[in-house]
Design a protein around this motif. Sequence first.
Motif, PDB file in Angstrom:
ATOM      1  N   LYS A  98       0.810  -1.218   0.000  1.00 61.63           N
ATOM      2  CA  LYS A  98       0.000   0.000   0.000  1.00 61.63           C
ATOM      3  C   LYS A  98       0.843   1.268   0.000  1.00 61.63           C
ATOM      4  O   LYS A  98       0.381   2.318  -0.415  1.00 61.63           O
ATOM      5  N   ASP A  99       2.084   1.180   0.441  1.00 62.75           N
ATOM      6  CA  ASP A  99       2.964   2.348   0.497  1.00 62.75           C
ATOM      7  C   ASP A  99       4.016   2.330  -0.599  1.00 62.75           C
ATOM      8  O   ASP A  99       5.074   2.934  -0.467  1.00 62.75           O
ATOM      9  N   LYS A 100       3.730   1.656  -1.700  1.00 66.65           N
ATOM     10  CA  LYS A 100       4.691   1.525  -2.798  1.00 66.65           C
ATOM     11  C   LYS A 100       5.141   2.901  -3.289  1.00 66.65           C
ATOM     12  O   LYS A 100       4.323   3.788  -3.515  1.00 66.65           O
ATOM     13  N   GLY A 101       6.464   3.065  -3.428  1.00 67.74           N
ATOM     14  CA  GLY A 101       7.022   4.314  -3.921  1.00 67.74           C
ATOM     15  C   GLY A 101       7.429   5.288  -2.828  1.00 67.74           C
ATOM     16  O   GLY A 101       8.149   6.248  -3.091  1.00 67.74           O
TER      17      GLY A 101
ATOM     18  N   PRO B 215       6.434  -2.499  11.354  1.00 66.70           N
ATOM     19  CA  PRO B 215       7.519  -3.023  10.523  1.00 66.70           C
ATOM     20  C   PRO B 215       7.017  -3.624   9.211  1.00 66.70           C
ATOM     21  O   PRO B 215       5.891  -4.099   9.124  1.00 66.70           O
ATOM     22  N   VAL B 216       7.858  -3.565   8.185  1.00 64.83           N
ATOM     23  CA  VAL B 216       7.587  -4.201   6.901  1.00 64.83           C
ATOM     24  C   VAL B 216       8.722  -5.191   6.623  1.00 64.83           C
ATOM     25  O   VAL B 216       9.801  -5.090   7.205  1.00 64.83           O
ATOM     26  N   SER B 217       8.482  -6.118   5.737  1.00 63.76           N
ATOM     27  CA  SER B 217       9.493  -7.100   5.394  1.00 63.76           C
ATOM     28  C   SER B 217      10.668  -6.422   4.684  1.00 63.76           C
ATOM     29  O   SER B 217      10.480  -5.527   3.856  1.00 63.76           O
ATOM     30  N   GLY B 218      11.864  -6.863   5.012  1.00 65.84           N
ATOM     31  CA  GLY B 218      13.054  -6.301   4.379  1.00 65.84           C
ATOM     32  C   GLY B 218      13.114  -6.588   2.894  1.00 65.84           C
ATOM     33  O   GLY B 218      13.774  -5.877   2.135  1.00 65.84           O
ATOM     34  N   ALA B 219      12.403  -7.635   2.444  1.00 65.89           N
ATOM     35  CA  ALA B 219      12.377  -7.966   1.025  1.00 65.89           C
ATOM     36  C   ALA B 219      11.513  -6.978   0.241  1.00 65.89           C
ATOM     37  O   ALA B 219      11.621  -6.906  -0.984  1.00 65.89           O
ATOM     38  N   ASN B 220      10.666  -6.231   0.923  1.00 66.75           N
ATOM     39  CA  ASN B 220       9.759  -5.297   0.257  1.00 66.75           C
ATOM     40  C   ASN B 220      10.326  -3.887   0.142  1.00 66.75           C
ATOM     41  O   ASN B 220       9.631  -2.983  -0.314  1.00 66.75           O
ATOM     42  N   VAL B 221      11.549  -3.679   0.554  1.00 68.17           N
ATOM     43  CA  VAL B 221      12.180  -2.371   0.431  1.00 68.17           C
ATOM     44  C   VAL B 221      13.502  -2.517  -0.316  1.00 68.17           C
ATOM     45  O   VAL B 221      14.122  -3.579  -0.316  1.00 68.17           O
TER      46      VAL B 221
END
Length: 105
Positions: A16-19, A63-69
């Motif tokens: 949802k927070d892409k970009g 927190p978000v997954s490290g693979a998603n950043v």
Amino acid sequence: MQKIRKGDEVVVRVGKDKGKRGNVLRVYTDGRVLVENVNRVKRHVRPNPNKNVTGGIVEREAPVSGANVALFNKVTGKGERVGFRTLDDGRKVRVFKRSGEVVDA
């Protein structure tokens, strides 16, 4: 040595927070990262007079997954993947995979 560290500027790749861009506030041992102003959630907090905390609904980062950043490359202006390389003097450094540019100069 980890690919993403505290203080790095990262870009969210999916979700949802892409970009969105932000600095890493904390890196967890299970591979998740806490990024400022990304993945904001609302939590109901009980008042605690001993800790001087007022109750109510508080909005904070989750927190978000490290693979998603991806690490932000200031030269290209994009998020890029990171790898490792050992320099001639024996130091192990992070390197952007696309450009080959050293991150920790």
